[in-house]
Structure formats: C-alpha cells, structure tokens
Enzyme design. Structure first.
Site, PDB file in Angstrom:
ATOM      1  CD  GLU A   1      -3.642 -11.629 -18.699  1.00 56.04           C
ATOM      2  OE1 GLU A   1      -2.989 -10.798 -18.067  1.00 56.04           O
ATOM      3  OE2 GLU A   1      -4.678 -11.741 -18.878  1.00 56.04           O
TER       4      GLU A   1
ATOM      5  CG  HIS B   1      -1.979  -0.786   1.200  1.00 47.95           C
ATOM      6  ND1 HIS B   1      -2.666  -1.525   2.309  1.00 47.95           N
ATOM      7  CD2 HIS B   1      -2.710  -1.445   0.100  1.00 47.95           C
ATOM      8  CE1 HIS B   1      -3.668  -2.058   1.762  1.00 47.95           C
ATOM      9  NE2 HIS B   1      -3.690  -2.143   0.513  1.00 47.95           N
TER      10      HIS B   1
ATOM     11  NE  ARG C   1      -8.376  -6.989 -17.130  1.00 47.57           N
ATOM     12  CZ  ARG C   1      -7.290  -7.083 -16.166  1.00 47.57           C
ATOM     13  NH1 ARG C   1      -6.126  -7.531 -16.799  1.00 47.57           N
ATOM     14  NH2 ARG C   1      -7.277  -6.748 -15.154  1.00 47.57           N
TER      15      ARG C   1
ATOM     16  CB  CYS D   1      -2.438  -3.022 -21.096  1.00 45.09           C
ATOM     17  SG  CYS D   1      -2.912  -4.519 -20.992  1.00 45.09           S
TER      18      CYS D   1
ATOM     19  CG  ASN E   1       1.598  -6.226 -14.776  1.00 45.07           C
ATOM     20  OD1 ASN E   1       2.538  -5.866 -15.419  1.00 45.07           O
ATOM     21  ND2 ASN E   1       0.491  -5.702 -14.526  1.00 45.07           N
ATOM     22  CG  ASP E   2      -1.311 -11.971 -14.857  1.00 47.79           C
ATOM     23  OD1 ASP E   2      -0.940 -12.523 -13.697  1.00 47.79           O
ATOM     24  OD2 ASP E   2      -2.289 -11.456 -15.091  1.00 47.79           O
TER      25      ASP E   2
HETATM   26  C1  PEP Z   1      -1.176  -7.914 -16.737  1.00 47.51           C
HETATM   27  O1  PEP Z   1      -1.119  -8.884 -16.453  1.00 47.51           O
HETATM   28  O2  PEP Z   1       0.054  -7.418 -17.217  1.00 47.51           O
HETATM   29  C2  PEP Z   1      -2.386  -7.117 -16.901  1.00 47.51           C
HETATM   30  C3  PEP Z   1      -2.427  -5.824 -17.253  1.00 47.51           C
HETATM   31  O3  PEP Z   1      -3.319  -7.496 -16.150  1.00 47.51           O
HETATM   32  P1  PEP Z   1      -3.572  -7.254 -14.372  1.00 47.51           P
HETATM   33  O4  PEP Z   1      -2.311  -6.774 -13.959  1.00 47.51           O
HETATM   34  O5  PEP Z   1      -4.598  -6.910 -13.951  1.00 47.51           O
HETATM   35  O6  PEP Z   1      -3.300  -8.836 -14.269  1.00 47.51           O
HETATM   36 MG    MG Z   2      -3.246  -9.801 -16.006  1.00 52.14          MG
END
Ligand code: PEP
Ligand code: MG
Length: 579
Positions: free
Chosen positions: A439, A195, A338, A510, A462-463
């Site tokens: 992802e 946080h 999304r 993204c 990210n994933d």
């Molecule tokens: C990602 O996985 O890069 C993504 C944008 O989705 P989230 O971070 O919401 O899983």
């Molecule tokens: Mg994701």
C-alpha cells in the site's frame, strides 16, 4: 422536466417518495447567574440530563436489528463513551461552580472549547469527531431544555416511505428513520467517508450527500426521486419521469433477487478461471453477513476496531479469545488477520492524536512502524494470532510495509514468539502463512523482493492511491483527485500482481477498489485472482466474474495499461465492461 440537483452518490438505489424536510429548531442558549445556594441543584440537573441522554442512546442501540452490520452499534457506542468522558461530564460541572452559571451555558462553553481545539488541528478524522461532540452535546442540551430533537418528538412512523432532506443526520437519527422505513436520505453536508454515508450503505438506504442548499430547493411533502447511484435528486418529476424511475426501481429489485441466486455457485469465469471472493471484516458480529453471501473466507480482518473505543488496549488473552471466535466461526476457511494499523487517522490515545495531528499523520508513525516502535503491544498481538491459528486456517498480514528491514524485524519477532509458545506448550500452526500489504508505492515497486520472503501479498489500494497521488483519502477538498484509474496506480497494481506470479504466491486486493464493480473486469484482466471487499458487494462481483472471459479481458487490459490519460482509460474500461 422536474428540478434536478446533484450531490455525491454514497449509497446506491432508487427512492421515490414525498420529501420530509428536517429543520432543527435552533436552541437559544442564554446565560443566567445561579445563586451559590442553588449551584448543587444545577449540577444535579445537568447530571440528570446526562443520564437521560445515556438512556436514550441505549434504547436506540437496543433497537438495532440483529442482522445489521456491527459498525452501526459502534457509532452509538462511541457516543455512549463520550457521555462517560470527564470532558463532558465533569468539566461542565466545574464551569457551573466556578462561573455560577446555568448548566446549558456551561455545556455550550465547554463544547465550544472542544470544537475549537479540533478546528485548530485541521485534521479530517478529528473533524468527524467534532460532529460527534456536537451530536452528543445537542442531545444533552435538548434534555436540559426539554426540547426534543426531531426524531424523538415525532409522530409514529413519521419517516415511512419518506425522502429525508436535512443539513446533516446523526447516526442515532438514521437508525430511527431506518426503523420507520425511510425511503432515502439527502444531506447538505458530508462526503463519501461521512457517518451518514457509511451508515446508509450498511443499511441499504439510497443516499446522496454534499448537496449545497438542498433545503432551499425542495418543499415539505413535494414528490422527489433520488438516484443514489448517480447522486441525483429530482423534485416534482413529470409523470413520464416518474414511471421511468419506477421501472428502474423494479429493475434494481430484480437484480438483487438474481444476485441472491448466485450464492451457491462457484466464482469462476466462463473460461474456467477460479477467483477467490473474500470478505473484509471489522468485528466478529460481521460473520453472519459473510455467511449470507458465502464468502470463501476473510481477506482482511481490521483488528484496530478492538483497540479503538476502549479505555485500555486489549491484552494477549482478550485478543486471542476474539480471534479464536472468528476463526472457529469460519470453520476452516482462511481468516486473514491484519496486525494493528493504528496511528495516522486511527490514533490510539489522545496524546498521540495531538501529536500526529500536528505533524503529517498519514506519513508518520502508523501501522507496522508504530508496532515495531512499541513491541510489547505488537508481541501480544503476534502471540494471540499464533495461538488462534491452532483453531483454523489463519493468515497474518502486515500493513504499511515499506522496507525489507521492517519485514525482517517482524519475521524475527514471530520466530521468537513461536519458540516461546513451544516452550510454554501452547499450540499454534507451525506453518501459519504470513503476508504483507502493498500500500506504499515503494513497496509496490519492490514487490518482487517482498514476494520472495512472504506467503502472500494484498494490495491496499485505499492507501496505495493516497500515497501515490499525494491525496489525503479523507480530505473532501482534494477527493476529486483520488482516482483508482490513474495510469500510475494501474502500473503499480500490475507490478505487484506480476511479482506475485513470478514468486508463485497469491496476490489479493483488499482496498475499496476490489469491491467496486466498475473495476472487476479490469482487475481480472490484470491478473487479480483474489478480491476482498465488504460483504454486501460480493455477489455482484461474482456475477461479473462469472460472465467474463479472462482471455478476452487480458487482450483489452494490455492496451489499457499502455494508455496515458485517465480519460482514455475510463473510455476503455467502459468498453471492457460492456463486452
Ligand atoms: C487499504 O489501505 O486499502 C486498506 C485496505 O487498509 P485501510 O483502509 O484499513 O487502511
Ligand atoms: Mg491501508
């Protein structure tokens, strides 16, 4: 030279100021027997403390400046919701009655029970929730014992120009410090997803977290320099060091001023390649920030936020109103909505949370998988998105696709709903674009097949990184392995971009990687032409794009893609950034 300690850099910027050490006065809670006759009175005392905690949090929330990102209010709202939950409002009252004990003891007992449950689950998301419980319980306890926590019992503007050093800082406390004009934050605990880190970034306060024993190194009122970009804290700097960092501070100010001037310029490379810069959004209140940086549209609207922190999931109508508001505010610019990505670290209900925590949440019933399993919620969302498409340029995006079978199911559900909407004479855009997030490594490797059947792709790095490297993105223990520059990640990204090019559809990114200026040139060289990131970073990304020559980048990138080690790649990317 001054004493230097290092931690995790979470919010850039240089802060120079006197140290303000926060030591919480530990609450000593003892057990008293409460006579039966006075039990009701004790429960009333507890309820009064609860109400007071509520008033305090509302007062803090109401002081949040209008322009700050909405997730900040979200933190306080989450704490307010906890103050309404029976586990904190009713259970302690039952303990007071059953055990004939004082309210403080009852609350402490209940808090320990809750925290133990979370601890056993050993899930990083729940660990954060555990902090939330501690913050909320601490506030009620201090009300009961008339022991103000440090910001509440403070002097006016106590934190002005100070660098606050603490074990941990709650969201409410950060807000109070922000209002006072705090210069920087350093905490012993926390990681890049804590946080403190998220709030500091959103509010633009330089911050370093995860600094072991920081309170033993620095004394109250000592002069401190904090470098949020490098994750460094220096105590008692020499005059020459101080003047060096003051120079860096001035440099940073100038840099931000120059970036502001880029707002009206198109994002186009020196050799004329246009790049779309889009924003990631969580709630409609984020729109004013998007306008400030003149993003070309919304590249990722995470709809989960609508579903979290509420008692009932929103239905079609409520979602439609929400989406329409965003679409209308964007005045014809693309809005990528999304579909729900709940499950995993963002479970919908408590019961689900228990289940996912016991199995493997990230690999379980998440995102499109849970949508297809519970089609009622999904259908309501599809309809709401379709209906909002009548008001602007809406694109629907599906997260976590791993097989074409899932995609076929989604497309057929969309077709069915279009038919129903036509019959019901409800308007929507017949040509609404549908895209998929890449992802999961399997999806990246078969991106060509998805590209043939979709209107656009978006890389969720990210994933993608988490699944490719088998590194839980929230787990502080293995964070050091989480690396966007791993050769495997670069290959998967490139594969996806090429798949899009061959099918003639756009490929965006993204994930956080798109918002990290260190990777902009590499991604441009790899062929990425659409970046979607948190709004505050977009002007910096634009400045890099506008100073780049794609043809040169492409030559270097080819070599980078052939490199075998991360060390080589890092060096080559640094060279690319220095061109
Ligand atoms: C990602 O996985 O890069 C993504 C944008 O989705 P989230 O971070 O919401 O899983
Ligand atoms: Mg994701």
């Amino acid at each position: 030279m001054g004493l230097v300690v290092n931690g995790i850099s979470v919010s850039r910027g240089i802060a120079i100021g006197k140290a303000h050490l926060l030591k919480r006065n530990e609450l000593e809670i003892t057990r008293h027997i409460v006579p039966k006759l006075l039990i009701n009175e004790e429960i009333t005392r507890f309820k009064v403390a609860l109400k007071k905690a509520r008033r305090q949090l509302i007062a803090i929330r109401d002081r949040i400046p209008k322009h700050t990102p909405a997730d900040i209010a979200g933190f306080i709202n989450a704490h307010l919701l906890m103050l309404e939950d029976a586990v904190l409002t009713e259970a302690p009252a039952v303990i007071i009655r059953e055990k004939q004990c004082n309210a403080e003891w009852a609350l402490k007992t209940q808090c320990e029970t809750l925290v133990n449950v979370f601890e056993e689950m050993n899930d990083p998301y729940l660990r954060t929730r555990q902090d939330d419980i501690n913050y909320v319980v601490d506030r009620i306890l201090r009300n009961l014992m008339d022991a103000n926590d440090y910001p509440a019992g403070r002097k006016h503007h106590e934190f002005k120009m100070r660098i606050v050093i603490a074990e941990d800082i709650s969201p409410a406390e950060i807000l109070i410090m922000y209002h006072d004009g705090v210069a920087g934050l350093v905490t012993r605990y926390g990681g890049p997803n804590s946080h403190t880190a998220i709030l500091a970034r959103s509010l633009g306060i330089p911050a370093v977290v995860g600094v072991p024993h920081i309170q033993d190194f620095i004394l109250m009122n000592e002069m401190v320099v904090l470098d949020g970009k490098r994750g460094m804290i220096m105590a008692l700097p020499m005059p020459v060091e101080l003047s060096f960092y003051r120079g860096q501070q001035r440099e940073e100010k100038r840099r931000l001023q120059v970036l502001k001037g880029l707002k009206e310029l198109p994002s186009r490379t020196r050799d004329g390649v246009t790049v779309q810069l889009m924003a990631n959004v969580e709630i409609p209140e984020d729109i004013p920030i998007i306008k400030k940086v003149a993003a070309a549209g919304i590249g990722l609207y995470r709809t989960e936020m609508l579903f979290l922190n509420c008692k009932e999931p929103p239905g079609e109508e409520e979602q439609f109103q929400n989406y329409r508001k965003i679409v209308q505010a964007m005045k014809g610019a693309p809005v990528t909505i999304r579909t729900l990505d709940l499950g995993g670290d963002k479970p919908l209900q408590e019961s689900q949370r228990r289940y996912v925590a016991m199995t493997n949440p990230a690999m379980g019933l998440r995102a499109i998988r849970s949508c297809l399993k519970e089609p009622e919620i999904f259908i309501a969302q599809i309809r709401a998105i379709l209906r909002s498409s009548a008001y602007g340029q809406v694109r629907m995006m599906i997260p976590m696709l791993s097989t074409l079978q899932e995609l076929r199911q989604v497309l057929s559900l969309v077709e069915e709903q279009k038919k129903r909407l036509r019959n019901q004479r409800k308007s929507f855009d017949e040509n609404m674009k549908i895209g998929g997030m890449i992802e999961i490594p399997a999806a990246a490797m078969t991106a060509y097949a998805f590209a043939k059947r979709l209107d656009f792709l978006s890389l969720g790095t990210n994933d993608l990184i988490q699944y490719s490297l088998a590194v839980d993105r929230l787990d502080e223990e293995v964070n050091y392995l989480y690396d966007p520059l791993h050769p495997a990640i670069l290959k998967l990204i490139r594969m996806t971009i090429v798949a899009g090019q061959k099918a003639g559809i756009p490929v965006a990114m993204c994930g956080e990687m798109a918002g990290d200026a260190r990777y902009t040139r590499l991604l441009l060289g790899m062929g990425l032409r659409e970046f979607s990131a948190y709004p505050a970073t977009l002007l910096e990304i634009k400045s890099i794009i506008n100073a780049s020559q794609v043809t040169t980048l492409e030559k270097h990138t080819k070599k980078i893609l052939r490199a075998e080690t991360q060390e080589d790649i890092i060096t080559m990317v640094e060279t690319l950034n220095a061109l």
